[in-house]
Design an enzyme around this catalytic site. Structure first.
Site, PDB file in Angstrom:
ATOM      1  N   ASP A  16     -22.279 -22.792  14.960  1.00 49.14           N
ATOM      2  CA  ASP A  16     -22.947 -23.815  15.879  1.00 49.14           C
ATOM      3  C   ASP A  16     -22.085 -24.096  16.873  1.00 49.14           C
ATOM      4  O   ASP A  16     -21.169 -25.130  16.428  1.00 49.14           O
ATOM      5  CB  ASP A  16     -23.853 -24.916  15.197  1.00 49.14           C
ATOM      6  CG  ASP A  16     -23.019 -25.320  14.006  1.00 49.14           C
ATOM      7  OD1 ASP A  16     -22.004 -24.929  13.351  1.00 49.14           O
ATOM      8  OD2 ASP A  16     -23.382 -26.703  13.868  1.00 49.14           O
ATOM      9  N   GLU A  72      -9.090 -27.276  12.487  1.00 45.17           N
ATOM     10  CA  GLU A  72     -10.041 -26.561  12.063  1.00 45.17           C
ATOM     11  C   GLU A  72     -10.398 -25.333  13.045  1.00 45.17           C
ATOM     12  O   GLU A  72     -11.045 -24.317  12.194  1.00 45.17           O
ATOM     13  CB  GLU A  72     -11.663 -27.302  12.561  1.00 45.17           C
ATOM     14  CG  GLU A  72     -11.908 -27.538  13.810  1.00 45.17           C
ATOM     15  CD  GLU A  72     -13.311 -28.154  13.945  1.00 45.17           C
ATOM     16  OE1 GLU A  72     -14.064 -27.740  13.244  1.00 45.17           O
ATOM     17  OE2 GLU A  72     -13.531 -29.057  14.890  1.00 45.17           O
TER      18      GLU A  72
END
Length: 550
Positions: free
Chosen positions: A316, A500
């Protein structure tokens, strides 16, 4: 049953769980243990117009802040007070929120850049206890869902455990000798399967309407070498519940129709898609979703459910879900049969087959083995794009391929589903089109979304490396691993941290960008994959072991 009816039914089940505050697990591998209290109503429902007003006013820069806060009274009481006060002269919404809410709670681990001189792999080892959380009880009306065992959170704004992230974190825990903590992860997910009938996206009430890529069966296999025996048999009840969640309603599906996560094609093949039980803005991205829907020219509920379904995918967001490849308002996740999801379900069905065989149930073992064969054949037949030389996603309503070239093409290799000639072509395509200086790119499209170029993500590097090794493409696997590890090392040397996602088009360890929030430091799956990859390749481990910030 329509999607809306399914949503209402699903929500009723979830809300019923809100009144259950103490749970002792009755069966399976998790011993009886008191957990609670818990409150399962998402805050966008519990606080009604207050929630909408707070999020649309953007009182907090990050939409996820408000749903993670703790109220000082019941939602009904706070909402009553809000309705009474909001029309008063001089009413200040931000002050009202500060008066009635604290947090966010838990605050999440504080991960800072490392001191100079600390070696990279030592830094990762020191991060595990910092990222570890244990929450068996929460304050009243918290959105955090208690779990019986410790777990590791990704870091930053992600203060809760996330489903598919955890498999890649567990890879690192196992390599670093923290098997008990890795096993605790699995017990927590087994607990959720027993209690909720699913593994939610994360342990928050606002995630209970969807799951994430189903890695539970891989987690079961991952801990097996240390625990010995037949872990698939130990976790058979939970493996079955996982399959039941993804396949709910599939048996009654007529050809050419979908129900929740299941789709039966006109030629009767049964496959799966991502889906979400709600058609409202996501609590954690409320204003963003309202803005997207308002500018889409489409029915808002349809846009919301497609956005939520894409959130279930873990990607997403990405151009792979967008009709025009660039505009979020064109999201069409519900129309797509994703190659990665269906490969994961092959693994789940194969694991169920082994579990039933170990139990002595030959009929069930054969049935699940046949399901896995049928799904594998469908992936090879329907999701193979010979023109681009990749596995890609399938549009079930039109019978066409999406034509997107993404790192998901490696999933059929990771699960040994691809035919040998298909794997050869995929390897050539990956080396020619997706491999960049810092590792494997996610897609070829620069859309501004975080699961697109120029970003690379740790879990996809692991899928690629392991998948290519399965088919003997060791040199390419080694090259991808080397470029990614060097990207991590470069970033650590320059910025004294791990993040990340990375920009793989640059060799300097620059963090990735795009999407709905700032790139987060931590970071669970980056740490786990780094440890796992360096364990595969000793020379990379030697480099990482001595890398220090400049």
């Amino acid at each position: 049953m329509t999607d809306r009816q399914a949503s209402q039914s699903h929500s009723a089940i979830r809300l019923a769980a809100a009144v259950v505050w103490v749970l002792c697990v009755a069966d399976g591998p998790v011993e009886a243990r008191t957990v609670g209290p818990g409150y399962a109503t998402p805050p966008s429902i519990a606080y009604g117009e207050l929630y909408r007003d707070v999020e649309l006013a953007a009182i907090f820069p990050d939409s996820k802040t408000f749903p993670d806060m703790i109220p000082d009274a019941s939602p009904e009481t706070i909402l009553y007070e809000y309705r009474a006060a909001k029309g008063s002269p001089g009413f200040d919404l931000a002050s009202f929120v500060r008066q009635h809410f604290t947090g966010p709670t838990p605050p999440g681990p504080t991960v800072k850049p490392t001191p100079r001189g600390r070696r990279l792999l030592d830094y990762v080892m020191r991060l595990w206890p910092i990222l570890q959380q244990e929450v068996i009880s929460v304050p009243p009306y918290s959105t955090l869902l208690p779990l019986p065992y410790p777990y590791v959170v990704p870091g930053g704004r992600f203060r809760e455990v996330y489903y598919w992230d955890s498999y890649f974190t567990m890879l690192g825990l196992e390599e670093d000798g923290l098997h008990e903590l890795a096993s605790d992860f699995l017990k927590d997910f087994a607990f959720e399967l027993d209690y909720y009938g699913m593994v939610p996206n994360g342990n928050r009430s606002y995630y209970l309407s969807r799951s994430q890529p189903p890695f539970f069966s891989l987690m079961v296999r991952l801990i097996q070498p240390v625990e010995g025996g037949r872990t698939e048999l130990t976790y058979l009840p939970q493996l079955q519940r996982e399959w039941d969640f993804w396949m709910e309603g599939a048996d009654a599906l007529p050809p050419g129709e979908a129900y929740r996560n299941s789709v039966r094609l006109s030629e009767r093949t049964l496959l799966n898609r991502y889906w979400d039980a709600r058609d409202a803005p996501r609590d954690e991205s409320y204003k963003e979703d309202v803005t997207t829907a308002a500018g889409s020219g489409r029915p808002p509920g349809l846009v919301y459910r497609n956005l939520r379904a894409a959130a279930e995918s873990g990607w997403d967001f990405s151009s792979r879900w967008l009709t025009d490849g660039k505009t979020l308002g064109t999201v069409r996740t519900l129309s797509i049969l994703p190659v990665d999801l269906n490969c994961l379900l092959v693994h789940l069905e194969e694991t169920l087959s082994e579990a039933y065989r170990a139990q002595g149930d030959a009929a069930q073992a054969a049935a699940y083995q046949q399901r896995a064969r049928d799904r594998s054949e469908a992936v090879r037949r329907l999701m193979w794009d010979a023109r681009d030389g990749v596995f890609t996603d399938y549009l079930w309503q039109t019978g066409e391929l999406t034509g997107t070239v993404t790192a998901a093409t490696l999933y059929p290799l990771f699960f040994r589903i691809a035919a040998e000639d298909q794997a050869q072509v995929v390897a050539e395509t990956v080396g020619r089109r997706l491999l960049d200086v810092g590792g494997l790119a996610t897609t070829l499209v620069e859309s501004g979304q975080q699961w697109d170029a120029p970003n690379g993500w740790a879990p996809l590097q692991w899928i690629a490396v392991a998948g290519l090794r399965n088919y003997g493409f060791d040199a390419l696997a080694h090259e991808i691993a080397g470029r990614w590890v060097h990207e991590n090392i470069a970033g650590y040397r320059r910025y004294a941290k791990l993040v990340e996602k990375y920009n793989v088009t640059t060799p300097g360890g620059d963090e990735g960008g795009g999407g709905e929030y700032a790139t987060q430091i931590g970071f669970g799956w980056t740490n786990g994959v780094l440890v796992a990859l360096t364990s595969l390749y000793p020379e990379l481990k030697a480099e990482a072991a001595k890398a220090v910030p400049k």
